[in-house]
Design an enzyme around this catalytic site. Structure first.
Site, PDB file in Angstrom:
ATOM      1  NE  ARG A 104     112.553   2.926  42.321  1.00 16.77           N
ATOM      2  CZ  ARG A 104     112.350   3.649  42.134  1.00 16.77           C
ATOM      3  NH1 ARG A 104     112.608   5.354  41.098  1.00 16.77           N
ATOM      4  NH2 ARG A 104     111.948   4.940  43.440  1.00 16.77           N
ATOM      5  CB  THR A 108     121.077  -0.605  44.166  1.00 17.52           C
ATOM      6  OG1 THR A 108     120.109  -1.479  43.783  1.00 17.52           O
ATOM      7  CG2 THR A 108     122.335  -1.360  45.058  1.00 17.52           C
ATOM      8  CG  ASP A 201     105.338   3.138  47.344  1.00 21.41           C
ATOM      9  OD1 ASP A 201     105.067   2.853  46.382  1.00 21.41           O
ATOM     10  OD2 ASP A 201     106.174   2.960  47.823  1.00 21.41           O
ATOM     11  CG  ASP A 204     103.885   1.611  49.892  1.00 24.05           C
ATOM     12  OD1 ASP A 204     103.320   1.022  50.042  1.00 24.05           O
ATOM     13  OD2 ASP A 204     105.105   3.077  50.253  1.00 24.05           O
TER      14      ASP A 204
HETATM   15  C1  PRP Z   1     107.283   1.360  40.872  1.00 25.84           C
HETATM   16  C2  PRP Z   1     106.507   1.325  39.960  1.00 25.84           C
HETATM   17  C3  PRP Z   1     107.600   0.987  38.695  1.00 25.84           C
HETATM   18  C4  PRP Z   1     108.873   0.797  39.435  1.00 25.84           C
HETATM   19  C5  PRP Z   1     109.554   2.942  38.789  1.00 25.84           C
HETATM   20  O1  PRP Z   1     107.460   0.304  41.773  1.00 25.84           O
HETATM   21  O2  PRP Z   1     105.231   0.937  40.565  1.00 25.84           O
HETATM   22  O3  PRP Z   1     107.561  -0.117  38.715  1.00 25.84           O
HETATM   23  O4  PRP Z   1     108.730   2.285  41.118  1.00 25.84           O
HETATM   24  O5  PRP Z   1     110.560   2.714  39.376  1.00 25.84           O
HETATM   25  P1  PRP Z   1     111.805   3.030  38.166  1.00 25.84           P
HETATM   26  O6  PRP Z   1     110.880   3.740  36.393  1.00 25.84           O
HETATM   27  O7  PRP Z   1     112.614   3.526  38.880  1.00 25.84           O
HETATM   28  O8  PRP Z   1     112.101   1.528  37.627  1.00 25.84           O
HETATM   29  P2  PRP Z   1     108.300  -0.486  42.874  1.00 25.84           P
HETATM   30  O9  PRP Z   1     109.393  -0.626  42.697  1.00 25.84           O
HETATM   31  O10 PRP Z   1     107.844   0.270  44.007  1.00 25.84           O
HETATM   32  O11 PRP Z   1     106.955  -1.935  43.001  1.00 25.84           O
HETATM   33  P3  PRP Z   1     105.503  -1.394  43.766  1.00 25.84           P
HETATM   34  O12 PRP Z   1     105.133  -1.884  42.876  1.00 25.84           O
HETATM   35  O13 PRP Z   1     105.644  -3.459  44.011  1.00 25.84           O
HETATM   36  O14 PRP Z   1     105.043  -0.579  44.765  1.00 25.84           O
HETATM   37  N1  URA Z   2     107.890   4.526  42.158  1.00 30.82           N
HETATM   38  C1  URA Z   2     106.166   5.669  42.623  1.00 30.82           C
HETATM   39  O1  URA Z   2     105.516   4.369  43.057  1.00 30.82           O
HETATM   40  N2  URA Z   2     106.769   6.617  42.765  1.00 30.82           N
HETATM   41  C2  URA Z   2     107.704   7.293  42.661  1.00 30.82           C
HETATM   42  O2  URA Z   2     108.007   8.866  42.280  1.00 30.82           O
HETATM   43  C3  URA Z   2     108.970   6.590  42.052  1.00 30.82           C
HETATM   44  C4  URA Z   2     109.026   5.187  41.524  1.00 30.82           C
END
Ligand code: PRP
Ligand code: URA
Length: 209
Positions: A104, A108, A201, A204
């Site tokens: 994400r 945005t 997160d 993380d």
């Molecule tokens: C997180 C999560 C989803 C997304 C959800 O991933 O694992 O994929 O956010 O958010 P959304 O419903 O608003 O799209 P992130 O983009 O943080 O990437 P990551 O898995 O690499 O940490």
């Molecule tokens: N992605 C995450 O990892 N946590 C949230 O709360 C939203 C999106």
């Protein structure tokens, strides 16, 4: 169809959610508990799989049992979806694994697609389990589902640990044929796009960053 199954009323689910959510849970424990919760969600999500009768012989008699009718594909959304794969392979050791990479944009909140490794699903009967612990705005899930459909997937289950109502609504608005299984439907998304109460997160915390 628009069907969401929330598992939080199960005591083992709520107990493990409490550990996962706590800011005092370190990465090692977070990984263990994410895996355990994923197993519970997977058991629920596999309940409706089609089976066929298979004949076999026990040491005592000829009999039959119901076995899975179609291949199972586990599709983690990188990165955080990796938290759910091991549980899937423990339960279905001969499952196949495909990948979708999305992150994400922090401003945005829109998903950026950076990787995929998916088969042509139209070649054989199969069930797709899209794995991502967090469903927030729903942007990432919708993008991943669209990719699976581009590759011929027709039977898609979205498995998450924590979902925001906003994300569920978005998925059903764009993909009403997809069914969702989640440990918890939380309260709301905050201004930064984080699920509240949530767990922070997921990527993380799982990877210890
Ligand atoms: C997180 C999560 C989803 C997304 C959800 O991933 O694992 O994929 O956010 O958010 P959304 O419903 O608003 O799209 P992130 O983009 O943080 O990437 P990551 O898995 O690499 O940490
Ligand atoms: N992605 C995450 O990892 N946590 C949230 O709360 C939203 C999106």
């Amino acid at each position: 169809m628009s069907q969401v199954t929330e598992l939080k009323s199960h005591p083992l689910v709520s107990h493990n959610l409490a550990i996962l959510r706590s800011k005092d849970t370190d990465s090692q424990r977070f990984r263990e508990v994410a895996k355990r919760l994923s197993s519970l969600v997977l058991v629920s999500a596999t309940e409706s799989l089609n089976t066929v009768e298979q004949e076999l012989e026990t040491p005592l008699i000829r009999t039959s049992e119901q076995v899975l009718a179609a291949d199972i594909w586990l599709i983690p959304v990188l990165r955080a979806g990796l938290a759910m794969v091991e549980a899937g392979l423990d339960l279905v050791p001969d499952a196949h694994v495909g990948f979708v990479g999305l992150f994400r944009n922090e401003e945005t909140l829109l998903p950026n697609h950076y990787y995929k490794n998916l088969p042509d699903f139209s070649k054989s009967a199969n069930n797709c389990f899209l794995l991502d612990p967090m469903l927030a705005t729903g942007g990432s899930a919708c993008a991943a589902i669209a990719l699976l459909k581009d590759h011929g997937a027709t039977d898609i289950r979205l498995l998450t640990l924590i979902s925001a109502p906003e994300g569920i609504k978005e998925v059903f608005a764009k993909h009403s044929d997809v069914v969702i299984f989640t440990a918890s439907v939380d309260e709301y998304l905050n201004d930064l796009g984080y699920i509240v109460p949530g767990l922070g997160d997921a990527g993380d915390r799982f990877f210890g960053i």
